[in-house]
Write a protein that holds these residues in place. Structure first.
Motif, PDB file in Angstrom:
ATOM      1  N   GLY A  36      39.740  39.194  36.982  1.00 40.31           N
ATOM      2  CA  GLY A  36      38.831  39.233  37.953  1.00 40.31           C
ATOM      3  C   GLY A  36      37.473  39.640  37.434  1.00 40.31           C
ATOM      4  N   ASP A  37      36.438  39.744  37.950  1.00 42.56           N
ATOM      5  CA  ASP A  37      35.170  40.210  37.384  1.00 42.56           C
ATOM      6  C   ASP A  37      35.328  41.596  36.924  1.00 42.56           C
ATOM      7  OD1 ASP A  37      33.895  37.801  37.753  1.00 42.56           O
ATOM      8  OD2 ASP A  37      32.989  38.322  39.600  1.00 42.56           O
ATOM      9  N   GLU A  38      35.613  42.521  37.837  1.00 44.23           N
ATOM     10  CA  GLU A  38      36.081  43.898  37.271  1.00 44.23           C
ATOM     11  C   GLU A  38      37.494  44.323  37.473  1.00 44.23           C
ATOM     12  OE1 GLU A  38      32.876  46.178  39.179  1.00 44.23           O
ATOM     13  OE2 GLU A  38      31.270  45.114  38.058  1.00 44.23           O
ATOM     14  N   GLN A  39      38.210  43.724  37.971  1.00 41.48           N
ATOM     15  CA  GLN A  39      39.596  43.966  38.198  1.00 41.48           C
ATOM     16  C   GLN A  39      40.717  42.814  37.888  1.00 41.48           C
ATOM     17  OE1 GLN A  39      39.428  44.709  42.290  1.00 41.48           O
ATOM     18  NE2 GLN A  39      38.926  42.670  42.756  1.00 41.48           N
ATOM     19  N   LEU A  40      42.027  43.330  37.747  1.00 38.28           N
ATOM     20  CA  LEU A  40      42.937  42.349  37.451  1.00 38.28           C
ATOM     21  C   LEU A  40      43.725  42.326  38.783  1.00 38.28           C
ATOM     22  CD1 LEU A  40      44.174  43.739  34.021  1.00 38.28           C
ATOM     23  CD2 LEU A  40      42.477  41.749  34.552  1.00 38.28           C
ATOM     24  N   VAL A  41      44.456  41.302  38.903  1.00 37.17           N
ATOM     25  CA  VAL A  41      45.472  41.053  39.973  1.00 37.17           C
ATOM     26  C   VAL A  41      46.877  40.732  39.340  1.00 37.17           C
ATOM     27  CG1 VAL A  41      45.956  39.561  41.963  1.00 37.17           C
ATOM     28  CG2 VAL A  41      43.808  40.172  41.608  1.00 37.17           C
ATOM     29  N   GLN A  42      47.858  41.539  39.550  1.00 39.90           N
ATOM     30  CA  GLN A  42      49.073  41.370  38.894  1.00 39.90           C
ATOM     31  C   GLN A  42      49.599  40.055  39.238  1.00 39.90           C
ATOM     32  OE1 GLN A  42      51.560  44.782  38.844  1.00 39.90           O
ATOM     33  NE2 GLN A  42      53.330  43.841  38.328  1.00 39.90           N
ATOM     34  N   ILE A  43      50.208  39.329  38.411  1.00 38.36           N
ATOM     35  CA  ILE A  43      51.085  37.994  39.116  1.00 38.36           C
ATOM     36  C   ILE A  43      52.653  38.336  38.553  1.00 38.36           C
ATOM     37  CG2 ILE A  43      51.341  35.609  38.551  1.00 38.36           C
ATOM     38  CD1 ILE A  43      48.785  35.591  37.245  1.00 38.36           C
ATOM     39  N   THR A  44      52.858  38.662  37.512  1.00 36.83           N
ATOM     40  CA  THR A  44      54.347  38.950  36.916  1.00 36.83           C
ATOM     41  C   THR A  44      54.939  40.031  37.897  1.00 36.83           C
ATOM     42  OG1 THR A  44      53.600  38.452  35.048  1.00 36.83           O
ATOM     43  CG2 THR A  44      56.011  39.809  35.267  1.00 36.83           C
TER      44      THR A  44
END
Length: 229
Positions: free
Chosen positions: A197-205
């Motif tokens: 994301g622009d300023e964050q991550l979204v976990q997939i694994t």
């Protein structure tokens, strides 16, 4: 345990202050098959000798290991700027559009056959034992390049991986590939992946989102080797 994962900034327990900079010189390998772009890069390197000494330009396309040894046709238009959304699948459409702007150059644009290589093949040939970071941006063909890096990823010689998901490009490898399959293979090789994301991550694994991820049209995914500080 597999579960739904919220949007968050990851702070895994293994993340620590990185060690001091290595004394081993850093090298950058740039894979750029479009002849126009390769020429521009070489012209830039000629003006920056201090950079050229640690920069390798590879002017051929990278794909899957099964495609190594084949050739791919690329336009070789002198002076005509390339576009990142002009791939081997839609080159003619892009050229038709560019003819409106640079009609003579596009109409007379010659073609060149370039040999296909892969990450696994290149690293083996050049006796490379590690990649600190592998960035892939091939506008719809990233899964093929990932397959061509399968041996290195399985051996965990790549520390950080970043690739583009572009499932909306019809006729490309992504339009026929499930992201969940790609992430599952990387998970099995020891990598955790996140949407960028622009300023964050979204976990997939390790998260259950059903089939939702397979319908994401365009974004970048970052994967890190678990346990690597």
């Amino acid at each position: 345990p597999r579960r739904n994962c919220a949007v968050r900034s990851p702070n895994p327990s293994w993340f620590v202050q990185p060690p001091a900079a290595s004394t081993v010189p850093m090298r950058t390998v740039c894979v750029e098959a479009m002849p126009t772009n390769s020429r521009l890069i070489n012209e830039t390197l000629a003006r920056l000798p201090q950079l050229a000494g640690s920069f390798d330009l590879v002017p051929v396309p990278f794909s899957s290991n099964s495609n190594v040894g084949t050739t791919v046709e690329f336009p070789n238009c002198a002076g005509m700027p390339s576009r990142e959304d002009c791939g081997t699948d839609n080159e003619e459409a892009c050229l038709r559009e560019q003819r409106k702007l640079i009609s003579a150059r596009a109409r007379d644009c010659p073609r060149v056959q370039l040999p296909v290589d892969s990450v696994d093949s290149y690293m083996r040939t050049h006796e490379m034992t590690r990649l600190d970071a592998l960035f892939i941006h091939t506008v719809g063909h990233d899964p093929a390049v990932l397959q061509g890096a399968a041996a290195q990823l399985a051996a965990q010689t790549v520390r950080y991986l970043e690739f583009e998901v572009h499932t909306d490009l019809q006729g490309t490898v992504w339009s026929e590939t499930q992201l969940t399959d790609v992430v599952g293979t990387l998970d099995g090789s020891g990598y955790s992946c996140y949407w960028m994301g622009d300023e964050q991550l979204v976990q997939i694994t390790g998260c259950e989102f059903g089939d939702l991820f397979n319908h994401a049209k365009w974004s970048n995914v970052a994967c890190v080797l678990r346990g690597d500080p």
